[in-house]
Design an enzyme around this catalytic site. Structure first.
Site, PDB file in Angstrom:
ATOM      1  CB  SER A 131      13.213  55.514 -29.624  1.00 59.92           C
ATOM      2  OG  SER A 131      12.372  54.799 -28.609  1.00 59.92           O
ATOM      3  CE1 TYR A 142      17.527  51.922 -27.866  1.00 56.67           C
ATOM      4  CE2 TYR A 142      15.562  52.852 -26.986  1.00 56.67           C
ATOM      5  CZ  TYR A 142      16.407  52.246 -28.313  1.00 56.67           C
ATOM      6  OH  TYR A 142      15.900  52.119 -29.499  1.00 56.67           O
TER       7      TYR A 142
END
Length: 238
Positions: A131, A142
């Protein structure tokens, strides 16, 4: 360089938006078989797809998957999770560990477990879905989990090179999936992410930068950290 034509592919998190695209596009590129894995796998209307129960956070489940899928030549670590109100100060210890288990320890366990299987093929590959948040901490747990996975991908790339296994990392900003449903920002379709990921894999790329957001943030890593985090710039001493 690994090719999808004739490959045996295993996709984790195959039920989701990107997961399904990875399965379908692997088939479209000529994959001989695709193991579509999930904790509760779906049925597929294609005899080349083998639904396989897999929990990447469970060691016994990972071992069972390896035992059943001894012919894998391309491993795709796609399964991931996120939590609401994701700041390291707000989340419980349990929530932080859950994110790390799925997004970091799971892919690491899968890669370690399947490394001997991949070594048996003349050409093999690992594709890890990262990501843009691997490079910028807009979330707490995250971002930390994806940063850790990025580092592990770099390590695996070096460690698996002697056995001929290519390791490719994919970086993408916001994707038009359930995970980013509440984000008001331009989003890339899962189909485009899968296409660019496979293009990069088949071209022998070590890294796939899907969108302008990811490219811009990576470029920003060479500058002062305050440029990436405006709050730091505004709070810095004059």
């Amino acid at each position: 360089m690994p090719q999808l034509s004739g490959a045996v592919v295993l996709v984790t998190g195959a039920n989701g938006g990107l997961g399904r695209e990875l399965v379908e596009q692997a088939l479209a590129r000529g994959a001989a078989k695709v193991y579509a894995t999930a904790r509760r796998p779906q049925e597929w209307n294609d005899p080349r797809v083998v639904p396989l129960t897999l929990d990447v956070t469970d060691a016994d489940s990972v071992r069972a998957a390896v035992a059943q899928a001894q012919d894998v030549t391309v491993l795709i670590n796609n399964a991931g999770t996120s939590v609401e109100s994701d700041t390291l100060l707000a989340l419980s210890d349990e929530e932080i560990r859950e994110v790390m288990e799925t997004n970091f320890f799971g892919p690491v366990a899968m890669t370690r477990a399947f490394a001997p299987v991949l070594a048996a093929s003349e050409t093999s590959a690992v594709l890890n879905i990262h990501s843009v948040l691997s490079w910028i901490a807009l979330t707490g747990a995250y971002s930390a989990s994806k940063a850790a996975l990025w580092s592990a991908t770099n390590s695996f790339r070096v460690e698996l090179a002697p056995q001929g296994t290519q390791v490719t990392g994919v970086h993408v900003g916001y994707m038009d999936t359930a995970m980013a449903r509440g984000v008001d920002a331009p989003k890339t379709s899962p189909g485009e992410v899968a296409r660019k990921s496979f293009d990069g894999l088949e071209q022998g790329d070590y890294e796939v930068i899907v969108d302008e957001i990811s490219a811009g943030v990576k470029l920003g890593l060479s500058g002062p950290i305050s440029a990436l985090y405006p709050v730091l710039a505004s709070n810095s001493p004059a």
